[in-house]
Design a protein around this motif. Structure first.
Motif, PDB file in Angstrom:
ATOM      1  N   ASP A   1       0.564  -1.291  -0.259  1.00  0.00           N
ATOM      2  CA  ASP A   1       0.340  -0.466   0.160  1.00  0.00           C
ATOM      3  C   ASP A   1       1.244   1.028  -0.411  1.00  0.00           C
ATOM      4  O   ASP A   1       0.550   2.161  -0.522  1.00  0.00           O
ATOM      5  CB  ASP A   1      -0.696  -0.117   0.932  1.00  0.00           C
ATOM      6  N   THR A   2       1.683   1.523   1.062  1.00  0.00           N
ATOM      7  CA  THR A   2       2.567   2.444   1.041  1.00  0.00           C
ATOM      8  C   THR A   2       3.596   2.942  -0.608  1.00  0.00           C
ATOM      9  O   THR A   2       3.347   3.636  -0.912  1.00  0.00           O
ATOM     10  CB  THR A   2       3.511   2.313   2.234  1.00  0.00           C
ATOM     11  N   ALA A   3       3.973   1.543  -1.169  1.00  0.00           N
ATOM     12  CA  ALA A   3       4.522   1.684  -2.459  1.00  0.00           C
ATOM     13  C   ALA A   3       3.752   2.976  -2.569  1.00  0.00           C
ATOM     14  O   ALA A   3       4.438   2.791  -4.082  1.00  0.00           O
ATOM     15  CB  ALA A   3       4.907  -0.059  -2.648  1.00  0.00           C
ATOM     16  N   GLU A   4       2.154   1.708  -3.491  1.00  0.00           N
ATOM     17  CA  GLU A   4       1.216   2.513  -4.216  1.00  0.00           C
ATOM     18  C   GLU A   4       1.183   3.768  -4.709  1.00  0.00           C
ATOM     19  O   GLU A   4       1.509   4.720  -5.142  1.00  0.00           O
ATOM     20  CB  GLU A   4       0.392   1.639  -4.563  1.00  0.00           C
ATOM     21  N   LYS A   5       1.294   3.989  -3.182  1.00  0.00           N
ATOM     22  CA  LYS A   5       0.994   5.991  -2.944  1.00  0.00           C
ATOM     23  C   LYS A   5       3.177   6.564  -3.081  1.00  0.00           C
ATOM     24  O   LYS A   5       3.413   7.599  -3.814  1.00  0.00           O
ATOM     25  CB  LYS A   5       1.429   6.176  -1.167  1.00  0.00           C
ATOM     26  N   LEU A   6       4.090   5.672  -2.998  1.00  0.00           N
ATOM     27  CA  LEU A   6       5.022   6.135  -3.217  1.00  0.00           C
ATOM     28  C   LEU A   6       5.118   6.346  -4.535  1.00  0.00           C
ATOM     29  O   LEU A   6       5.455   7.107  -5.367  1.00  0.00           O
ATOM     30  CB  LEU A   6       6.225   5.707  -2.499  1.00  0.00           C
ATOM     31  N   LYS A   7       4.588   5.010  -5.594  1.00  0.00           N
ATOM     32  CA  LYS A   7       4.167   5.474  -7.072  1.00  0.00           C
ATOM     33  C   LYS A   7       3.790   5.939  -7.791  1.00  0.00           C
ATOM     34  O   LYS A   7       4.477   6.837  -8.793  1.00  0.00           O
ATOM     35  CB  LYS A   7       4.155   3.698  -7.275  1.00  0.00           C
ATOM     36  N   SER A   8       3.072   6.601  -7.000  1.00  0.00           N
ATOM     37  CA  SER A   8       1.830   7.810  -7.552  1.00  0.00           C
ATOM     38  C   SER A   8       2.608   9.026  -7.788  1.00  0.00           C
ATOM     39  O   SER A   8       2.011   9.831  -8.194  1.00  0.00           O
ATOM     40  CB  SER A   8       0.547   7.576  -6.589  1.00  0.00           C
ATOM     41  N   GLU A   9       3.341   9.893  -6.974  1.00  0.00           N
ATOM     42  CA  GLU A   9       4.225  10.751  -6.271  1.00  0.00           C
ATOM     43  C   GLU A   9       5.523  10.619  -7.665  1.00  0.00           C
ATOM     44  O   GLU A   9       5.926  11.863  -7.150  1.00  0.00           O
ATOM     45  CB  GLU A   9       3.921  10.388  -4.700  1.00  0.00           C
ATOM     46  N   LYS A  10       5.797   9.469  -7.954  1.00  0.00           N
ATOM     47  CA  LYS A  10       7.279   9.513  -8.284  1.00  0.00           C
ATOM     48  C   LYS A  10       7.024  10.250 -10.284  1.00  0.00           C
ATOM     49  O   LYS A  10       6.186   9.863 -10.869  1.00  0.00           O
ATOM     50  CB  LYS A  10       7.837   8.235  -8.958  1.00  0.00           C
ATOM     51  N   LYS A  11       8.202  10.879  -9.785  1.00  0.00           N
ATOM     52  CA  LYS A  11       7.645  11.429 -11.936  1.00  0.00           C
ATOM     53  C   LYS A  11       8.975  11.150 -12.451  1.00  0.00           C
ATOM     54  O   LYS A  11       9.137  11.730 -13.972  1.00  0.00           O
ATOM     55  CB  LYS A  11       8.661  13.079 -11.604  1.00  0.00           C
ATOM     56  N   ARG A  12      10.200  10.970 -11.865  1.00  0.00           N
ATOM     57  CA  ARG A  12      11.286  10.325 -12.805  1.00  0.00           C
ATOM     58  C   ARG A  12      11.523   8.775 -12.644  1.00  0.00           C
ATOM     59  O   ARG A  12      11.056   8.543 -11.163  1.00  0.00           O
ATOM     60  CB  ARG A  12      12.408  11.463 -12.102  1.00  0.00           C
ATOM     61  N   MET A  13      12.549   8.217 -13.808  1.00  0.00           N
ATOM     62  CA  MET A  13      12.805   6.422 -13.223  1.00  0.00           C
ATOM     63  C   MET A  13      13.309   6.659 -12.735  1.00  0.00           C
ATOM     64  O   MET A  13      14.405   7.533 -12.295  1.00  0.00           O
ATOM     65  CB  MET A  13      13.663   6.060 -14.643  1.00  0.00           C
ATOM     66  N   ARG A  14      13.391   6.195 -11.007  1.00  0.00           N
ATOM     67  CA  ARG A  14      13.956   5.632  -9.802  1.00  0.00           C
ATOM     68  C   ARG A  14      15.041   4.387 -10.322  1.00  0.00           C
ATOM     69  O   ARG A  14      14.297   3.700 -10.233  1.00  0.00           O
ATOM     70  CB  ARG A  14      13.088   5.563  -9.179  1.00  0.00           C
ATOM     71  N   PHE A  15      16.635   4.749  -9.557  1.00  0.00           N
ATOM     72  CA  PHE A  15      17.136   3.904  -9.411  1.00  0.00           C
ATOM     73  C   PHE A  15      17.211   3.856  -7.984  1.00  0.00           C
ATOM     74  O   PHE A  15      17.214   4.532  -7.232  1.00  0.00           O
ATOM     75  CB  PHE A  15      18.607   3.609  -9.485  1.00  0.00           C
ATOM     76  N   CYS A  16      16.819   2.239  -7.016  1.00  0.00           N
ATOM     77  CA  CYS A  16      17.014   2.762  -5.805  1.00  0.00           C
ATOM     78  C   CYS A  16      18.634   2.231  -4.900  1.00  0.00           C
ATOM     79  O   CYS A  16      18.675   0.673  -6.072  1.00  0.00           O
ATOM     80  CB  CYS A  16      15.451   1.899  -5.102  1.00  0.00           C
ATOM     81  N   TYR A  17      19.027   1.791  -4.219  1.00  0.00           N
ATOM     82  CA  TYR A  17      19.689   0.826  -3.734  1.00  0.00           C
ATOM     83  C   TYR A  17      19.089   1.100  -2.153  1.00  0.00           C
ATOM     84  O   TYR A  17      19.028   2.142  -1.582  1.00  0.00           O
ATOM     85  CB  TYR A  17      21.225   1.733  -3.388  1.00  0.00           C
ATOM     86  N   ALA A  18      19.085   0.140  -1.343  1.00  0.00           N
ATOM     87  CA  ALA A  18      19.108  -0.331  -0.107  1.00  0.00           C
ATOM     88  C   ALA A  18      20.166  -0.990   0.891  1.00  0.00           C
ATOM     89  O   ALA A  18      20.334  -2.078   0.517  1.00  0.00           O
ATOM     90  CB  ALA A  18      17.301  -0.903   0.134  1.00  0.00           C
ATOM     91  N   GLY A  19      20.887  -0.405   1.690  1.00  0.00           N
ATOM     92  CA  GLY A  19      21.634  -0.819   2.327  1.00  0.00           C
ATOM     93  C   GLY A  19      22.810  -0.064   2.840  1.00  0.00           C
ATOM     94  O   GLY A  19      22.505   1.551   2.553  1.00  0.00           O
ATOM     95  N   SER A  20      24.422  -0.416   3.429  1.00  0.00           N
ATOM     96  CA  SER A  20      25.012   0.225   4.133  1.00  0.00           C
ATOM     97  C   SER A  20      25.859   0.650   2.992  1.00  0.00           C
ATOM     98  O   SER A  20      25.671  -0.350   2.492  1.00  0.00           O
ATOM     99  CB  SER A  20      25.301   0.636   5.530  1.00  0.00           C
ATOM    100  N   PHE A  21      26.944   1.616   3.319  1.00  0.00           N
ATOM    101  CA  PHE A  21      28.200   1.445   2.804  1.00  0.00           C
ATOM    102  C   PHE A  21      29.283   1.137   3.140  1.00  0.00           C
ATOM    103  O   PHE A  21      29.546   1.960   4.145  1.00  0.00           O
ATOM    104  CB  PHE A  21      28.161   2.771   1.608  1.00  0.00           C
ATOM    105  N   PHE A  22      30.712   0.306   3.064  1.00  0.00           N
ATOM    106  CA  PHE A  22      30.937   0.095   4.025  1.00  0.00           C
ATOM    107  C   PHE A  22      32.032  -1.174   3.478  1.00  0.00           C
ATOM    108  O   PHE A  22      31.494  -2.112   2.514  1.00  0.00           O
ATOM    109  CB  PHE A  22      30.944  -0.074   5.616  1.00  0.00           C
ATOM    110  N   ASN A  23      33.457  -1.038   3.629  1.00  0.00           N
ATOM    111  CA  ASN A  23      34.486  -2.681   2.993  1.00  0.00           C
ATOM    112  C   ASN A  23      34.640  -2.606   1.944  1.00  0.00           C
ATOM    113  O   ASN A  23      34.412  -1.765   0.890  1.00  0.00           O
ATOM    114  CB  ASN A  23      33.876  -3.897   4.308  1.00  0.00           C
ATOM    115  N   LEU A  24      33.919  -2.934   1.044  1.00  0.00           N
ATOM    116  CA  LEU A  24      33.231  -3.736  -0.295  1.00  0.00           C
ATOM    117  C   LEU A  24      32.203  -2.749  -0.982  1.00  0.00           C
ATOM    118  O   LEU A  24      32.112  -3.455  -2.655  1.00  0.00           O
ATOM    119  CB  LEU A  24      33.187  -5.969  -0.653  1.00  0.00           C
ATOM    120  N   MET A  25      31.699  -2.682  -0.430  1.00  0.00           N
ATOM    121  CA  MET A  25      30.622  -1.370  -0.816  1.00  0.00           C
ATOM    122  C   MET A  25      30.810  -0.085  -1.154  1.00  0.00           C
ATOM    123  O   MET A  25      30.589   0.684   0.568  1.00  0.00           O
ATOM    124  CB  MET A  25      28.884  -2.375  -0.436  1.00  0.00           C
TER     125      MET A  25
END
Length: 341
Positions: free
Chosen positions: A213-237
């Motif tokens: 449900d929350t995802a659908e709301k976020l989709k409706s607000e989206k205006k541009r093609m979206r890349f997404c990364y989930a997570g932290s950055f350390f070591n090999l990231m």
């Protein structure tokens, strides 16, 4: 953070499979991030949590990620003096509370997950003391972990002895992928004789459903093609190469700048924020900060492409990052920048 999800979901689903999980944990006062929704899910599934100290969710302190070179330096320094890791300072308290849990709750089996490897030592001692079977779960390699620093040959020897003692006591050995299984079995004869089982990382289908449900709301607000990364950055990231590639695309195709964005869900160190500014990507990069697990999945579901990266090193083939499995669970296209393997 991400490392707790495997164990939290084990507890949830063991509970619905005829087992009654009792969790022995610490009471954190400060950490990089906290997600009370995962805790609430366990409590709603009647998972009993015992802590060595009083956990006060409203009084916890969130600390900043250190710059990568400082984090690595501190990690090495600590590993010189605390073996097998910093949680050895927690061991005596954990054993004391573990004994109480076992005595008063008719416990049948001990399950220990690592890192931290001190968990394995606690599990071994309780198993020996109470004559209970021990199951150990390697989320990373131990002796062969690329994150370990051995200041001297003696440090190596101590780690190896610790690990061998645990493997000799364990009734069942579990890990997340073939590479870590092979490392354990090739180094220790006892592990090969017993056999190491693989339970891969995974995702919880219920989380995908709850986040829709929350995802659908976020989709409706989206205006541009979206890349997404989930997570932290350390070591090999690191996001460095993705950001540089994004800059090249915008230089070659200026109109893409109006139609493309990248969302980073999670902790984003200052050194990488500086890269965003240096490349002039402030209007195309959104840094949300840490989000709870369901919010994170909502962003993944609402995106057009999910990005994954693992840096090249001798340990690249040991990594089975949990986020990949969750990405698969969302059904979104995945752009993976990975070493061979």
């Amino acid at each position: 953070m991400g490392g707790v999800q495997r164990t939290a979901k084990f507890c949830k689903y063991l509970g619905s499979s005829g087992y009654e999980p009792y969790v022995l944990a610490t009471a954190p006062k400060s950490y990089y991030a906290f997600d009370n929704t995962l805790l609430e899910e366990l409590e709603s599934n009647d998972v009993k949590i015992f802590r060595t100290g009083e956990y006060e969710g409203g009084k916890i302190k969130q600390i900043k990620f250190k710059a990568e070179f400082k984090r690595k330096l501190l990690s090495k320094l600590v590993q010189v003096f605390l073996l097998p890791d910093t949680k050895i300072l927690w061991k005596s308290k954990a054993l004391e509370l573990g004994r109480e849990i076992i005595k008063f709750n008719n416990i049948d089996l001990i399950f220990a997950t690592a890192p931290p490897y001190t968990d394995f030592l606690i599990g071994r001692e309780l198993s020996e003391e109470f004559k209970l079977p021990l199951v150990i779960d390697y989320r990373d390699a131990w002796y062969d972990s690329p994150y370990n620093y051995y200041a001297t040959p003696l440090h190596k020897l101590i780690h190896k002895k610790f690990e061998k003692d645990v493997l000799e006591k364990a009734g069942k050995i579990i890990t997340i992928n073939e590479k870590i299984k092979d490392l354990i079995e090739s180094r220790y004869k006892i592990a090969k004789e017993k056999g190491v089982e693989i339970i891969t990382q995974g995702f919880d289908p219920e989380d995908i459903e709850k986040a829709n449900d929350t995802a659908e709301k976020l989709k409706s607000e989206k205006k541009r093609m979206r890349f997404c990364y989930a997570g932290s950055f350390f070591n090999l990231m690191t996001p460095e190469y993705f950001l540089k590639a994004m800059k090249i695309v915008f230089d070659k195709i200026p109109e893409a700048k109006e139609n493309m964005e990248a969302y980073f869900i999670g902790l984003f160190p200052e050194e990488h924020r500086q890269t965003v500014r240096r490349l002039g990507l402030e209007n195309n990069v959104v840094i949300t900060g840490y989000k709870n697990h369901l919010e994170c999945i909502s962003y993944e579901l609402s995106s057009d492409v999910l990005w994954l990266m693992i840096g090249r090193s001798r340990a690249s083939d040991m990594i089975s990052t949990g986020k990949l499995y969750e990405y698969i669970g969302t059904g979104r296209p995945i752009l993976a920048c990975l070493p061979d393997g």
